[in-house]
Write an enzyme that holds these catalytic residues in place. Structure first.
Site, PDB file in Angstrom:
ATOM      1  N   ASN A  92      29.754  63.026  47.605  1.00 25.98           N
ATOM      2  CA  ASN A  92      31.027  62.912  46.902  1.00 25.98           C
ATOM      3  C   ASN A  92      32.127  63.110  47.929  1.00 25.98           C
ATOM      4  OD1 ASN A  92      29.852  62.627  44.316  1.00 25.98           O
ATOM      5  ND2 ASN A  92      29.554  64.830  44.183  1.00 25.98           N
ATOM      6  N   VAL A 101      33.860  70.920  47.309  1.00 26.88           N
ATOM      7  CA  VAL A 101      33.704  71.769  48.497  1.00 26.88           C
ATOM      8  C   VAL A 101      33.950  70.887  49.718  1.00 26.88           C
ATOM      9  CG1 VAL A 101      32.161  73.229  49.853  1.00 26.88           C
ATOM     10  CG2 VAL A 101      32.050  73.298  47.354  1.00 26.88           C
ATOM     11  N   HIS A 105      28.669  67.457  52.570  1.00 32.42           N
ATOM     12  CA  HIS A 105      27.345  67.815  52.072  1.00 32.42           C
ATOM     13  C   HIS A 105      26.726  66.628  51.363  1.00 32.42           C
ATOM     14  CE1 HIS A 105      30.404  68.890  49.082  1.00 32.42           C
ATOM     15  NE2 HIS A 105      29.530  68.542  48.157  1.00 32.42           N
TER      16      HIS A 105
HETATM   17  P1  5GP Z   1      30.744  68.427  45.287  1.00 31.83           P
HETATM   18  O1  5GP Z   1      31.280  68.307  43.884  1.00 31.83           O
HETATM   19  O2  5GP Z   1      31.802  68.931  46.256  1.00 31.83           O
HETATM   20  O3  5GP Z   1      30.045  67.199  45.766  1.00 31.83           O
HETATM   21  O4  5GP Z   1      29.588  69.499  45.186  1.00 31.83           O
HETATM   22  C1  5GP Z   1      29.693  70.832  45.526  1.00 31.83           C
HETATM   23  C2  5GP Z   1      28.400  71.474  45.095  1.00 31.83           C
HETATM   24  O5  5GP Z   1      28.312  72.747  45.704  1.00 31.83           O
HETATM   25  C3  5GP Z   1      28.292  71.685  43.584  1.00 31.83           C
HETATM   26  O6  5GP Z   1      27.126  71.029  43.104  1.00 31.83           O
HETATM   27  C4  5GP Z   1      28.210  73.203  43.439  1.00 31.83           C
HETATM   28  O7  5GP Z   1      27.327  73.605  42.411  1.00 31.83           O
HETATM   29  C5  5GP Z   1      27.742  73.655  44.807  1.00 31.83           C
HETATM   30  N1  5GP Z   1      28.212  74.968  45.233  1.00 31.83           N
HETATM   31  C6  5GP Z   1      29.500  75.419  45.206  1.00 31.83           C
HETATM   32  N2  5GP Z   1      29.576  76.662  45.711  1.00 31.83           N
HETATM   33  C7  5GP Z   1      28.304  77.011  46.065  1.00 31.83           C
HETATM   34  C8  5GP Z   1      27.749  78.190  46.643  1.00 31.83           C
HETATM   35  O8  5GP Z   1      28.423  79.170  46.934  1.00 31.83           O
HETATM   36  N3  5GP Z   1      26.404  78.184  46.867  1.00 31.83           N
HETATM   37  C9  5GP Z   1      25.616  77.111  46.552  1.00 31.83           C
HETATM   38  N4  5GP Z   1      24.307  77.218  46.809  1.00 31.83           N
HETATM   39  N5  5GP Z   1      26.113  75.984  46.010  1.00 31.83           N
HETATM   40  C10 5GP Z   1      27.433  75.938  45.762  1.00 31.83           C
END
Ligand code: 5GP
Ligand code: ZN
Length: 118
Positions: A92, A101, A105
């Site tokens: 994303n 985030v 990733h």
């Molecule tokens: P995005 O929406 O940015 O692609 O995904 C961020 C992902 O990071 C989400 O699926 C969320 O659940 C995960 N996430 C956010 N904070 C943390 C954290 O502190 N630890 C872990 N293991 N996952 C996290």
């Protein structure tokens, strides 16, 4: 050269072991750990150890690193038993994609059938 650590970034802290997470794979380039709120039976995040905000932050010199992440995804998928049943790898990137985030990733998702919706 590897990108620097960002002391304000939660995923940098996870890669350095400063914030606990369930790490499933780590080497000198990347770290993989379970997503905190899984959206499939297997939901793992794979990140470069250095701080890249997103794909826009990557350059030609990072091509090997990005390829390494995808090969790590395939390897982890095999280890977690979804290599044959199938899996999805998602980035994303930016607001319209819902990035929350801002450390690059790759989501590795599997363990159930998925539809394609955006
Ligand atoms: P995005 O929406 O940015 O692609 O995904 C961020 C992902 O990071 C989400 O699926 C969320 O659940 C995960 N996430 C956010 N904070 C943390 C954290 O502190 N630890 C872990 N293991 N996952 C996290
Ligand atoms: Zn970071």
């Amino acid at each position: 050269m590897m990108k620097a650590y960002d002391s304000n970034c939660i995923f940098c802290k996870i890669a350095q072991g400063e914030i606990p997470s369930e790490i499933v794979y780590q080497d000198e380039k990347v770290t993989a750990f379970y997503d905190l709120s899984p959206k499939a039976p297997v939901h793992i995040l794979i990140i470069p150890n250095g701080h890249y905000t997103d794909l826009n932050d990557c350059r030609e010199e990072d091509a090997a690193l990005l390829g390494h992440i995808l090969l790590a995804a395939a390897k982890i998928a095999g280890e977690k038993g979804i290599g044959e049943t199938g899996y999805r790898v998602i980035v994303n990137d930016g607001p319209d994609a819902g990035q929350t985030v801002f450390h690059l990733h790759y989501h590795l998702l599997g363990g159930r059938p998925m539809t394609f919706s955006v």
